[in-house]
Scaffold this motif. Sequence first.
Motif, PDB file in Angstrom:
ATOM      1  N   UNK A 189       0.909  -1.090   0.044  1.00 53.83           N
ATOM      2  CA  UNK A 189      -0.035  -0.044  -0.094  1.00 53.83           C
ATOM      3  C   UNK A 189       1.068   1.295  -0.183  1.00 53.83           C
ATOM      4  N   UNK A 190       0.623   2.403  -0.707  1.00 58.78           N
ATOM      5  CA  UNK A 190       0.996   3.726  -0.562  1.00 58.78           C
ATOM      6  C   UNK A 190       0.207   4.555   0.089  1.00 58.78           C
ATOM      7  N   UNK A 191       0.438   5.380   0.825  1.00 59.07           N
ATOM      8  CA  UNK A 191      -0.215   6.307   1.358  1.00 59.07           C
ATOM      9  C   UNK A 191       0.457   7.567   1.610  1.00 59.07           C
ATOM     10  N   UNK A 192      -0.383   8.625   1.223  1.00 58.07           N
ATOM     11  CA  UNK A 192       0.099  10.218   1.153  1.00 58.07           C
ATOM     12  C   UNK A 192      -0.869  10.976   0.731  1.00 58.07           C
ATOM     13  N   UNK A 193      -0.482  12.136   0.136  1.00 55.50           N
ATOM     14  CA  UNK A 193      -1.558  13.116  -0.395  1.00 55.50           C
ATOM     15  C   UNK A 193      -1.208  13.722  -1.704  1.00 55.50           C
ATOM     16  N   UNK A 194      -1.568  12.975  -2.684  1.00 59.40           N
ATOM     17  CA  UNK A 194      -1.445  13.227  -4.111  1.00 59.40           C
ATOM     18  C   UNK A 194      -2.490  14.323  -4.466  1.00 59.40           C
ATOM     19  N   UNK A 196      -2.638  17.169  -3.127  1.00 63.24           N
ATOM     20  CA  UNK A 196      -3.292  17.747  -2.124  1.00 63.24           C
ATOM     21  C   UNK A 196      -4.371  16.899  -1.382  1.00 63.24           C
ATOM     22  N   UNK A 197      -4.962  15.629  -2.005  1.00 63.71           N
ATOM     23  CA  UNK A 197      -5.910  14.978  -1.415  1.00 63.71           C
ATOM     24  C   UNK A 197      -5.274  14.055  -0.178  1.00 63.71           C
ATOM     25  N   UNK A 198      -5.308  14.616   0.963  1.00 63.75           N
ATOM     26  CA  UNK A 198      -4.887  14.011   1.962  1.00 63.75           C
ATOM     27  C   UNK A 198      -5.278  12.752   2.579  1.00 63.75           C
ATOM     28  N   UNK A 199      -4.135  11.751   2.868  1.00 68.76           N
ATOM     29  CA  UNK A 199      -4.555  10.529   3.607  1.00 68.76           C
ATOM     30  C   UNK A 199      -5.106   9.650   2.444  1.00 68.76           C
ATOM     31  N   UNK A 200      -4.727   9.692   1.059  1.00 72.56           N
ATOM     32  CA  UNK A 200      -5.077   8.726   0.242  1.00 72.56           C
ATOM     33  C   UNK A 200      -4.483   7.404  -0.113  1.00 72.56           C
ATOM     34  N   UNK A 201      -5.014   6.319   0.109  1.00 64.28           N
ATOM     35  CA  UNK A 201      -4.463   5.037   0.104  1.00 64.28           C
ATOM     36  C   UNK A 201      -4.526   4.378  -1.351  1.00 64.28           C
ATOM     37  N   UNK A 202      -3.622   4.032  -1.850  1.00 60.11           N
ATOM     38  CA  UNK A 202      -3.691   3.083  -3.046  1.00 60.11           C
ATOM     39  C   UNK A 202      -2.868   1.925  -2.892  1.00 60.11           C
ATOM     40  N   UNK A 203      -3.007   0.768  -3.569  1.00 59.52           N
ATOM     41  CA  UNK A 203      -2.472  -0.314  -3.585  1.00 59.52           C
ATOM     42  C   UNK A 203      -1.629  -1.079  -4.879  1.00 59.52           C
ATOM     43  N   UNK A 204      -0.782  -1.840  -5.069  1.00 62.18           N
ATOM     44  CA  UNK A 204      -0.179  -2.284  -6.008  1.00 62.18           C
ATOM     45  C   UNK A 204       0.841  -3.496  -5.222  1.00 62.18           C
ATOM     46  N   UNK A 205       2.059  -3.721  -6.103  1.00 64.68           N
ATOM     47  CA  UNK A 205       2.784  -4.784  -5.863  1.00 64.68           C
ATOM     48  C   UNK A 205       4.128  -4.160  -5.839  1.00 64.68           C
ATOM     49  N   UNK A 206       5.192  -4.831  -5.578  1.00 67.85           N
ATOM     50  CA  UNK A 206       6.598  -4.508  -5.622  1.00 67.85           C
ATOM     51  C   UNK A 206       7.107  -5.097  -6.994  1.00 67.85           C
TER      52      UNK A 206
END
Length: 489
Positions: A189-194, A196-206
């Motif tokens: 999971x990647x968490x951040x503020x893309x 400016x949309x704060x506390x956004x969670x996305x998923x994927x793989x290594x």
Amino acid sequence: MKNSSYKSAALGVLGTAIAAVGTLTLYSPPVVHGESLNDTVSTLQNISDTYVKVAEETSHSVVFIEISKTMATPAAFQGGRGGNGFPMPRSFDPRGYNMPMPQQQQEPMPVGTGSGFIISPDGYIVTNNHVAADSDGLKVTLEDGRQFDATLVGTDPQTEVALLKIDAEGLPAVTLGDSDKVRVGEWILAVGSPFGLDFTVTSGIVSAQGRSEVGIVDYANFIQTDAAINPGNSGGPLINLRGEVIGMNTAILSQSGGNNGIGFSIPINMVKYVVDDLKDDGKVDRGFLGISIQNLTPELSGWFDLEGDQGALIAEVIEGSPAANAGLQQDDIVLQFDGHVVKDAGALRSRVATTKPGKSLSMEVLRDGQKMEKTIELGRLDSDEIIAGREAQAGQHRMGIHLQDLTPEIAGQLGFTGEHGVVISQVEPGSQADRAGIEPGCIVTEVNRKPVSNVKEFKESLENGKRKDTVLLNVQKDGHSRYVALKFS
């Protein structure tokens, strides 16, 4: 149920659903590879619940960062959040959104946003150097809405890591994992503020490991991911399904500035090393070997009796360096460093970059087809040096050079003292030597791993080479040495 069964299970469910179209007959839940549909859905729900739990637990530790700068006059706008116009690969530009600027503004004004994560309950936060380094003010917003002015403890541009501190206690800190154990293909999971949309969670793989040749920073061995990360995600965490932070999101490969499925994260082990030093004295202390290294190519590997192209080739050993004192030699291939396999030159540089000066460690090298172990005590890297000396780039092209003997007069004109070899007087435009970066004025000191002192010896070594399709040259220029394997036309 193993991960490899999920896809086949889902396809089995889809096939059952298609077969049932057009009939009203009631039937029991279908069986998919020995499991009922209910069991399959339950398994997939458990996976979904894992994502939810990780997101819930780690989002409390992620912060939203607002960047301020004092503006004396109106500045050119940077476009939308994230900015535009950076070369590829590009670091995230933390610049913010357009807004009118008053004339002769003397107060700090918000100019951008970024992300970060809490690493200790007493208020230490990590983010990217490009988020924090040039700011006049940093405001941190926690997930619960509390806001704090942050102090910049220190930055390390060479790894893109910055350390902040806020005046707070009892904060929810992340759990830091071990990036050496990250596996290609594992879910993250990647968490951040893309944007400016704060506390956004996305998923994927290594997607890949050990990306060192992407031109972003000096010392990094990036984790590549396809999780959606965009401008504003800079400094946010990359998290595995155990809830451990394994990397810090830093850059994307993109023509548009948005996510194209190729993102890069700094391994958390490197972040740990840098943060510990920044906490102590605000700067990073790095080890120093004193060698010039380059990546291996299939052509070079053939010359050094090596199967495959893993390892780092030593093109030069600096006199009086720790490497020289340990008995390392030009032509050695570094296979392991301090118990870690060396994939390429970038991997070795990163390992040295995260090893304390003064540490005694072992290195496995290949010399003339024989493996041997060397013990070395790392020196301390000065600010104007490079981690392992100077990293050279390998050439792999055909011949296209004109030679002449290196006389004392020519050596003096070129700034060489006490050197043997032959001088390259001309390089044919468009030849593979030209493409390899060989220039007039370079000195060839070895041909096919044998020293040469004149053009006659050069030709003899060429004729006696063990390989008839390529020639291996050791070339010196401006005090730097590197190997080049050229193919015959």
